[in-house]
Design a protein around this motif. Structure first.
Motif, PDB file in Angstrom:
ATOM      1  N   ARG A  78       0.180  -1.133   0.371  1.00 26.60           N
ATOM      2  CA  ARG A  78      -0.311  -0.032  -0.258  1.00 26.60           C
ATOM      3  C   ARG A  78       0.904   1.248  -0.218  1.00 26.60           C
ATOM      4  O   ARG A  78       0.943   2.565  -0.492  1.00 26.60           O
ATOM      5  N   THR A  79       1.563   1.406   0.741  1.00 28.39           N
ATOM      6  CA  THR A  79       3.034   2.824   1.108  1.00 28.39           C
ATOM      7  C   THR A  79       3.657   2.571  -0.563  1.00 28.39           C
ATOM      8  O   THR A  79       3.291   3.587  -0.872  1.00 28.39           O
ATOM      9  N   THR A 116       3.544  12.883   1.278  1.00 34.66           N
ATOM     10  CA  THR A 116       3.257  11.199   2.382  1.00 34.66           C
ATOM     11  C   THR A 116       3.619  11.521   3.473  1.00 34.66           C
ATOM     12  O   THR A 116       2.698  10.322   4.079  1.00 34.66           O
ATOM     13  N   ILE A 117       3.775  12.470   4.234  1.00 37.78           N
ATOM     14  CA  ILE A 117       3.804  12.490   5.959  1.00 37.78           C
ATOM     15  C   ILE A 117       2.012  12.698   5.757  1.00 37.78           C
ATOM     16  O   ILE A 117       1.634  11.777   6.990  1.00 37.78           O
ATOM     17  N   VAL A 121       1.980   7.225   4.139  1.00 35.88           N
ATOM     18  CA  VAL A 121       2.398   6.567   3.163  1.00 35.88           C
ATOM     19  C   VAL A 121       4.364   6.843   3.079  1.00 35.88           C
ATOM     20  O   VAL A 121       4.625   6.945   1.789  1.00 35.88           O
ATOM     21  N   VAL A 122       4.967   7.317   3.728  1.00 37.63           N
ATOM     22  CA  VAL A 122       5.849   7.699   3.618  1.00 37.63           C
ATOM     23  C   VAL A 122       6.909   6.506   3.332  1.00 37.63           C
ATOM     24  O   VAL A 122       6.942   5.314   3.753  1.00 37.63           O
ATOM     25  N   HIS A 123       7.354   6.473   2.017  1.00 41.73           N
ATOM     26  CA  HIS A 123       7.826   5.619   1.304  1.00 41.73           C
ATOM     27  C   HIS A 123       9.727   6.202   1.143  1.00 41.73           C
ATOM     28  O   HIS A 123       9.159   6.960  -0.361  1.00 41.73           O
ATOM     29  N   ALA A 154       5.476  -4.015  -6.149  1.00 39.78           N
ATOM     30  CA  ALA A 154       4.986  -4.364  -5.034  1.00 39.78           C
ATOM     31  C   ALA A 154       4.509  -5.601  -4.900  1.00 39.78           C
ATOM     32  O   ALA A 154       4.667  -6.032  -3.889  1.00 39.78           O
ATOM     33  N   LEU A 155       4.704  -6.900  -5.971  1.00 37.20           N
ATOM     34  CA  LEU A 155       5.185  -7.963  -6.043  1.00 37.20           C
ATOM     35  C   LEU A 155       6.029  -8.128  -4.552  1.00 37.20           C
ATOM     36  O   LEU A 155       6.293  -9.514  -4.289  1.00 37.20           O
TER      37      LEU A 155
END
Length: 171
Positions: A78-79, A116-117, A121-123, A154-155
């Motif tokens: 998700r992120t 993102t913050i 979803v911080v990446h 993602a996979l």
């Protein structure tokens, strides 16, 4: 006031950390195969379709972070998906509105960090993605291709978690 638990700066679980402390060099290298092969496949795919190799450099950083700690909340599917695709869109928009240059790059970087913050979803590699799209000088739009590459990464999240579960059963 926001709760400190809201932000994803802690591992989801310590399963991977305790196991990784007991892995041999051979087992560690086996875990590194999946991200390496994933990035090699993505690079080969990109090469056949586009000449925009640098747009996908941040995905290599994503793959390594997933390998390093697949249970960290910044490395969930998700992120990864939300942050990378949002960063690409922000970078593209900054490029479209400001032109390819430092103003677009800085605007994209700041906006990506803020969003993102705010959306939790911080990446970190997503910041590089926003810069890549903001600084892109080609008229070729690679958003769809980039989206497919993000899906492949993602996979990798699932593959790394599966590999750790299998190793957990053997230890």
């Amino acid at each position: 006031m926001m709760s400190q638990n809201r932000f994803n700066s802690k591992p989801i679980t310590s399963i991977g950390r305790s196991l990784r402390q007991h892995l041999s060099l051979k087992e560690e290298l086996l875990l590194a195969i999946a991200p390496t092969l994933t990035i090699a496949i993505v690079m080969a795919f990109v090469e056949t379709v586009s000449q925009q190799r640098l747009l996908f450099a941040s995905l290599a950083a994503s793959a390594f972070l997933i390998y390093l700690d697949p249970h960290h909340s910044s490395n969930t599917a998700r992120t990864l998906i939300l942050s990378q695709l949002m960063a690409a869109a922000i970078g593209w928009f900054a490029n479209f509105t400001c032109g390819a240059g430092y103003v677009a790059g800085i605007a994209a970087m700041v906006a990506t960090i803020v969003f993102t913050i705010a959306l939790d979803v911080v990446h970190p590699p997503a910041v590089s993605t926003s810069l890549s799209f903001a600084l892109q000088t080609s008229s070729q739009n690679n958003f769809i291709l980039f989206s497919l590459a993000v899906g492949a990464i993602a996979l990798l999240v699932g593959l790394e978690r599966l590999a750790l579960r299998i190793l957990t059963r053997f230890h």
